[in-house]
Design a protein around this motif. Structure first.
Motif, PDB file in Angstrom:
ATOM      1  N   TYR A 170       0.833  -1.210   0.000  1.00 24.89           N
ATOM      2  CA  TYR A 170       0.000   0.000   0.000  1.00 24.89           C
ATOM      3  C   TYR A 170       0.867   1.260   0.000  1.00 24.89           C
ATOM      4  O   TYR A 170       0.533   2.257  -0.646  1.00 24.89           O
ATOM      5  CB  TYR A 170      -0.898   0.022   1.233  1.00 24.89           C
ATOM      6  N   MET A 171       1.961   1.228   0.733  1.00 26.85           N
ATOM      7  CA  MET A 171       2.793   2.419   0.876  1.00 26.85           C
ATOM      8  C   MET A 171       3.416   2.853  -0.447  1.00 26.85           C
ATOM      9  O   MET A 171       3.775   4.016  -0.613  1.00 26.85           O
ATOM     10  CB  MET A 171       3.890   2.180   1.916  1.00 26.85           C
ATOM     11  N   GLN A 172       3.524   1.944  -1.418  1.00 30.08           N
ATOM     12  CA  GLN A 172       4.086   2.315  -2.707  1.00 30.08           C
ATOM     13  C   GLN A 172       3.183   3.298  -3.456  1.00 30.08           C
ATOM     14  O   GLN A 172       3.638   4.003  -4.350  1.00 30.08           O
ATOM     15  CB  GLN A 172       4.317   1.057  -3.550  1.00 30.08           C
ATOM     16  N   TYR A 173       1.883   3.333  -3.093  1.00 25.28           N
ATOM     17  CA  TYR A 173       0.942   4.250  -3.726  1.00 25.28           C
ATOM     18  C   TYR A 173       0.486   5.342  -2.767  1.00 25.28           C
ATOM     19  O   TYR A 173      -0.388   6.145  -3.099  1.00 25.28           O
ATOM     20  CB  TYR A 173      -0.275   3.485  -4.258  1.00 25.28           C
ATOM     21  N   ALA A 174       1.067   5.384  -1.571  1.00 30.22           N
ATOM     22  CA  ALA A 174       0.660   6.379  -0.580  1.00 30.22           C
ATOM     23  C   ALA A 174       1.113   7.773  -0.988  1.00 30.22           C
ATOM     24  O   ALA A 174       2.170   7.952  -1.604  1.00 30.22           O
ATOM     25  CB  ALA A 174       1.232   6.021   0.780  1.00 30.22           C
ATOM     26  N   LYS A 175       0.321   8.756  -0.649  1.00 31.92           N
ATOM     27  CA  LYS A 175       0.670  10.137  -0.944  1.00 31.92           C
ATOM     28  C   LYS A 175       1.814  10.597  -0.042  1.00 31.92           C
ATOM     29  O   LYS A 175       1.998  10.062   1.062  1.00 31.92           O
ATOM     30  CB  LYS A 175      -0.549  11.041  -0.747  1.00 31.92           C
ATOM     31  N   PRO A 176       2.597  11.578  -0.496  1.00 33.80           N
ATOM     32  CA  PRO A 176       3.677  12.110   0.339  1.00 33.80           C
ATOM     33  C   PRO A 176       3.130  12.580   1.692  1.00 33.80           C
ATOM     34  O   PRO A 176       2.093  13.230   1.769  1.00 33.80           O
ATOM     35  CB  PRO A 176       4.212  13.288  -0.482  1.00 33.80           C
ATOM     36  N   ALA A 185      -0.676   5.446   9.540  1.00 36.04           N
ATOM     37  CA  ALA A 185      -1.983   5.894   9.067  1.00 36.04           C
ATOM     38  C   ALA A 185      -2.665   4.820   8.227  1.00 36.04           C
ATOM     39  O   ALA A 185      -3.869   4.556   8.385  1.00 36.04           O
ATOM     40  CB  ALA A 185      -1.838   7.182   8.262  1.00 36.04           C
ATOM     41  N   ILE A 186      -1.916   4.201   7.325  1.00 39.95           N
ATOM     42  CA  ILE A 186      -2.482   3.137   6.492  1.00 39.95           C
ATOM     43  C   ILE A 186      -2.793   1.912   7.340  1.00 39.95           C
ATOM     44  O   ILE A 186      -3.814   1.236   7.151  1.00 39.95           O
ATOM     45  CB  ILE A 186      -1.530   2.776   5.335  1.00 39.95           C
ATOM     46  N   ASN A 187      -1.914   1.608   8.284  1.00 41.07           N
ATOM     47  CA  ASN A 187      -2.138   0.465   9.163  1.00 41.07           C
ATOM     48  C   ASN A 187      -3.417   0.649   9.975  1.00 41.07           C
ATOM     49  O   ASN A 187      -4.165  -0.314  10.204  1.00 41.07           O
ATOM     50  CB  ASN A 187      -0.942   0.281  10.089  1.00 41.07           C
ATOM     51  N   ASP A 188      -3.684   1.883  10.405  1.00 41.79           N
ATOM     52  CA  ASP A 188      -4.919   2.165  11.136  1.00 41.79           C
ATOM     53  C   ASP A 188      -6.144   1.901  10.262  1.00 41.79           C
ATOM     54  O   ASP A 188      -7.174   1.398  10.753  1.00 41.79           O
ATOM     55  CB  ASP A 188      -4.931   3.617  11.621  1.00 41.79           C
ATOM     56  N   LEU A 189      -6.042   2.233   8.974  1.00 38.29           N
ATOM     57  CA  LEU A 189      -7.146   1.946   8.056  1.00 38.29           C
ATOM     58  C   LEU A 189      -7.402   0.445   7.964  1.00 38.29           C
ATOM     59  O   LEU A 189      -8.553  -0.004   7.973  1.00 38.29           O
ATOM     60  CB  LEU A 189      -6.831   2.495   6.659  1.00 38.29           C
TER      61      LEU A 189
END
Length: 251
Positions: A152-158, A164-168
């Motif tokens: 997921y982090m490869q497409y995460a915004k700066p 934050a993604i892990n919380d999602l």
């Protein structure tokens, strides 16, 4: 003696191939093999591999409307698509959920229509055993979540952190196209006029126990309707296999 063969590729052949591009559809569950396919729209690594071998070097349009499925099958498909030489665009035709939210991230661009959904959650595992087995399974799930998170982090915004993604993921988050703009570098397009339906029993905790019964009912209906003798034998074998083994999946 007749042998049961993996003929699902006959249904999954993609015919919209031009000189420079090809279309690939994920409109069912993501399963590990032909044996796990409960519908002709279900996809699995071997079928995707065969397709990619037939369109080497071509640009890909990847259309997804899927409730997810097997984590490791999905990661294998992601990695195969990532290696494919050619410009890749992934389109959300309805929902990208569970492991089907990972597969499009292999593309160079992900397009979310305004009326589509994107769902991320913690991986799940159906397992039985003693306390040691359960502790080991929990460790495996944690490591699996970390692997998915890295993708997921490869497409995460700066500025968007892993936390934050892990919380999602921990919250089992359903994101609209607008919601994804807070976290991911997706492109929003106008709403699709028609969105194909999707079933969610592959990941919903509330209806997990109905999965095998639904699979059996589907196979019974197909056996009644099937006209081809060879297909009848194949479907009967799958029905017997489901009855014998049940469904053991890692989502």
């Amino acid at each position: 003696m007749n042998t049961i063969e993996d003929n699902l590729d006959q249904f999954l052949q993609v015919h919209n191939v031009t000189k420079n591009s090809a279309d690939l559809y994920f409109y069912g569950y993501i399963v590990s093999s032909w044996w796990g396919a409960l519908d002709e729209c279900d996809q699995y690594p071997a079928s995707v591999k065969n397709f990619l071998n037939s369109v080497k070097g071509k640009n890909l349009n990847i259309y997804i409307n899927s409730g997810g499925g097997n984590v490791f099958a999905g990661m294998a498909i992601y990695n195969m698509l990532k290696r494919h030489e050619g410009y890749k665009v992934a389109y959300n035709d309805g929902v990208m959920a569970s492991i089907s939210s990972v597969i499009p991230l292999a593309a160079d661009k992900v397009i979310m229509p305004e009326n589509s959904l994107y769902m991320v959650h913690k991986p799940m595992l159906n397992i039985s055993g003693n306390a040691d087995t359960m502790r080991t399974a929990a460790d495996i799930l944690d490591k699996t979540q970390e692997c998915i998170l890295q993708t997921y982090m490869q497409y995460a915004k700066p500025g968007i952190t892993k936390e934050a993604i892990n919380d999602l993921m921990n919250a089992e988050s359903w994101l609209s196209a607008q919601d994804t703009q807070q976290y991911f570098n997706f492109e929003i397009s106008a709403a699709n006029k028609v969105v194909a339906s999707a079933q969610y029993s592959g990941f919903s905790k509330n209806i997990e126990n109905s999965f095998v019964d639904n699979a059996l009912n589907i196979r019974k209906t197909e056996l009644i309707e099937a006209q081809n003798i060879k297909n009848k034998k194949i479907l009967q074998t799958k029905l017997n296999f489901i009855r014998m083994k049940g469904v053991n999946k890692c989502l």
